[in-house]
Design an enzyme around this catalytic site. Structure first.
Site, PDB file in Angstrom:
ATOM      1  N   LYS A 173      66.878 -18.688  83.260  1.00  0.00           N
ATOM      2  CA  LYS A 173      67.953 -18.259  84.147  1.00  0.00           C
ATOM      3  C   LYS A 173      69.268 -18.842  83.668  1.00  0.00           C
ATOM      4  CE  LYS A 173      69.426 -16.351  87.999  1.00  0.00           C
ATOM      5  NZ  LYS A 173      70.609 -15.796  87.315  1.00  0.00           N
ATOM      6  N   SER A 184      73.912 -20.224  89.784  1.00  0.00           N
ATOM      7  CA  SER A 184      72.698 -19.424  89.976  1.00  0.00           C
ATOM      8  C   SER A 184      71.425 -20.046  89.417  1.00  0.00           C
ATOM      9  CB  SER A 184      72.888 -18.031  89.380  1.00  0.00           C
ATOM     10  OG  SER A 184      73.754 -17.293  90.203  1.00  0.00           O
ATOM     11  N   LYS A 226      68.593 -20.310  91.795  1.00  0.00           N
ATOM     12  CA  LYS A 226      67.614 -19.258  92.051  1.00  0.00           C
ATOM     13  C   LYS A 226      66.243 -19.557  91.449  1.00  0.00           C
ATOM     14  CE  LYS A 226      71.223 -15.920  92.848  1.00  0.00           C
ATOM     15  NZ  LYS A 226      72.441 -15.616  92.154  1.00  0.00           N
ATOM     16  N   SER A 280      70.399 -11.643  89.216  1.00  0.00           N
ATOM     17  CA  SER A 280      71.024 -12.777  89.910  1.00  0.00           C
ATOM     18  C   SER A 280      71.592 -12.353  91.253  1.00  0.00           C
ATOM     19  CB  SER A 280      72.100 -13.416  89.036  1.00  0.00           C
ATOM     20  OG  SER A 280      72.332 -14.740  89.426  1.00  0.00           O
TER      21      SER A 280
END
Length: 189
Positions: free
Chosen positions: A179, A17, A20, A72
């Protein structure tokens, strides 16, 4: 932009992730935050982390970015990509174009969410370059430091309340993002 310390900084790895971060900055730079995004069948029920979007649901791009970065949401990633890029392939093209522009020479994106896929990889150094770039954007900066976001829910009596999955924001005073990522194959990123 200076590297202070690294270990295997140029080793190509799965990034889960962390993808992202690129999805968000490409959407912020190429989309209009006030646009309403209509959720299609590709986004609905996307496996992995989700904000539980429904087919036909409409949400502003700005609010979807919170769902993308705080929770997420893989479904949010697909909805954003289809809206901003016209298609998943169109958006992935924009992601790779931005990576090339930033000099991320050991990176290739294959999707906007980071689920394991052939040809989807980066390095710690490239992700550091991307993150340093993204943090210069005030919209991105605001989103990733948000601990809790309340968003109107067009399908329910109660608003969505999204708590950021990034535990660093709660564990370390002064932490302001960015993140985390995880898949079984990638491990913790």
């Amino acid at each position: 932009g200076r590297i202070l310390w690294q270990k295997n900084g140029d080793q190509k790895m799965r990034i889960a992730s962390l993808t992202k971060v690129m999805t968000a900055i490409v959407a912020i730079e190429n989309g209009r935050l006030e646009d309403f995004v209509k959720v299609g069948k590709n986004a609905y029920g996307k496996e992995g982390s989700s904000i539980y979007l429904r087919i036909g649901e409409e949400m502003s791009l700005h609010h979807l970015l919170y769902g993308l970065m705080l929770r997420s949401g893989n479904d949010a990633a697909v909805a954003i990509a289809e809206h901003v890029g016209g298609s998943l392939d169109g958006f992935v093209f924009l992601m790779n174009q931005k990576a090339q522009f930033l000099g991320m020479s050991n990176t290739h994106f294959a999707n906007p969410h980071g689920l394991d896929q052939q040809g989807h990889f980066s390095t710690a150094r490239d992700m550091a370059v991307l993150t340093a770039y993204a943090l210069k954007n005030p919209v991105f900066q605001d989103i990733v430091k948000t601990k809790v976001k309340r968003v109107p829910n067009s399908y329910g009596k109660w608003d969505h309340v999204w708590h950021n999955k990034n535990k660093m924001l709660f564990m370390y005073e002064g932490a302001d993002g960015v993140k985390t990522g995880y898949t079984k194959i990638s491990g913790r990123c």
